[in-house]
Design an enzyme around this catalytic site. Structure first.
Site, mmCIF file in Angstrom:
data_model
loop_
_atom_site.group_PDB
_atom_site.id
_atom_site.type_symbol
_atom_site.label_atom_id
_atom_site.label_comp_id
_atom_site.label_asym_id
_atom_site.label_seq_id
_atom_site.Cartn_x
_atom_site.Cartn_y
_atom_site.Cartn_z
ATOM 1 N N ASP A 1 0.203 5.361 0.651
ATOM 2 C CA ASP A 1 -0.869 6.185 1.225
ATOM 3 C C ASP A 1 -0.607 7.682 1.185
ATOM 4 O OD1 ASP A 1 -2.221 3.919 2.010
ATOM 5 O OD2 ASP A 1 -1.585 4.008 4.087
ATOM 6 N N GLU B 1 0.842 -1.198 0.000
ATOM 7 C CA GLU B 1 0.000 0.000 0.000
ATOM 8 C C GLU B 1 0.873 1.242 0.000
ATOM 9 O OE1 GLU B 1 -3.437 -0.304 2.531
ATOM 10 O OE2 GLU B 1 -3.251 1.798 3.131
ATOM 11 N N GLU C 1 -3.064 10.406 3.141
ATOM 12 C CA GLU C 1 -4.268 10.619 3.941
ATOM 13 C C GLU C 1 -4.252 12.057 4.452
ATOM 14 O OE1 GLU C 1 -6.013 6.777 6.021
ATOM 15 O OE2 GLU C 1 -3.989 7.204 6.754
ATOM 16 N N GLY D 1 -4.938 13.687 17.739
ATOM 17 C CA GLY D 1 -4.990 12.426 18.467
ATOM 18 C C GLY D 1 -6.365 12.046 18.969
ATOM 19 N N ASP E 1 -11.874 9.506 16.393
ATOM 20 C CA ASP E 1 -11.197 8.892 17.534
ATOM 21 C C ASP E 1 -9.683 9.052 17.456
ATOM 22 O OD1 ASP E 1 -11.235 7.222 15.292
ATOM 23 O OD2 ASP E 1 -11.044 5.391 16.482
#
Length: 285
Positions: free
Chosen positions: A103, A101, A105, A199, A194
């Site tokens: 990423d 993968e 994000e 955080g 979450d």
């Protein structure tokens, strides 16, 4: 699957495999909307795709093709305003327990605070190679180009053509490298309050919903791809220079600027996380 460890091996295979030209632009031609129950839509005759998120569901799409090496561009405009708790993911991934993968994000934030661009590389189902950045522009005000250049030598992450990170092929030093599992492109807009913003301390404010991310100008011209599991294609190494691209001196200077001024986390400097020693690739040039 055949390993593409050297230029010679790829050249030997090129006589057996066929190069397929690929198209740019239309999201109808290149992607399938895979979830969201109507929350992702294609507009402007295939030139604009929008994903939305509300309290019920997010949304997402995936490429029709699978890729094994390529230079892939996507223009994106991220969720504006108070985007805390939202994640816009844009990545390549294979399937199975030992997936690979690559990423991008984008972690949302409260109004006026910067997005966090989170990058990672998984090989054989193992990641833990996070690097995070702020951006030097507002990614919600306009479209910007996010690029993955993945070849047998390295994976280069670029933003508006500026390299921000390189993951080199260090198989010779015992570091796994994604080179044999074809990957599809995926993108989604989803809720992760979450952990996504500070955080998890800042939660999603659903009074701002629905949230929207926008996509344009997909380009996979410089890629090796297949559209059917019954076929396989690769690139002619002699006619596709991107297959052997590494950063030049100017690009190395650009990446140093980004990492000096905008990097906010680097797993290769997190000694508390790796008390037994940093990952092998962190100690290599």
């Amino acid at each position: 699957m055949v390993a593409f460890a050297t230029k010679q091996s790829l050249l030997l295979l090129s006589s057996l495999l066929v190069l397929i030209g690929v198209t740019t632009g239309s999201f109808y031609d290149n992607f399938d909307i895979t979830w969201g129950n109507g929350r992702a839509n294609i507009f402007e005759s295939g030139q604009l795709l929008t994903c939305t998120l509300d309290k019920v569901s997010g949304s997402g799409f995936q490429s029709k093709k699978e890729y094994l090496f390529g230079k892939i561009d996507m223009k994106m405009k991220l969720v504006a305003g108070n985007s805390a708790g939202t994640v816009t993911a844009y990545y390549l991934s294979s399937k199975g327990d030992t997936w690979d993968e690559i990423d991008f994000e984008f972690l949302g934030n409260v109004t006026g605070q910067p997005y966090v661009l989170h990058t990672n590389v998984f090989t054989g189902g193992k990641g833990n190679r996070e690097m995070q950045f702020y951006l030097w522009f507002d990614p919600t005000a306009d479209f910007h180009t996010y690029t993955v250049l993945w070849n047998p030598l390295n994976i280069i992450f670029l933003v508006d053509g500026i390299p921000i990170r390189v993951f080199k092929n260090n198989e010779a030093n015992g570091v796994a490298y994604p080179k044999s599992q074809p990957m599809k492109i995926y993108s989604s807009l989803w809720e992760a309050d979450d952990w996504a913003t500070q955080g998890g301390r800042v939660k999603t404010d659903w009074t701002n919903a629905p949230f929207s991310a926008h996509y344009r100008s997909f380009n996979d011209v410089d890629c090796c791809s297949r559209t059917s599991l019954l076929s396989w294609v690769t690139c002619n190494a002699n006619s596709n220079s991107w297959m052997w691209t590494t950063l030049n001196t100017n690009q190395l200077e650009q990446m140093k600027w980004v990492q000096d001024d905008y990097m906010i986390y680097n797993y290769c400097t997190d000694y508390k996380r790796f008390p037994q020693g940093l990952p092998t690739e962190c100690n290599l040039d």
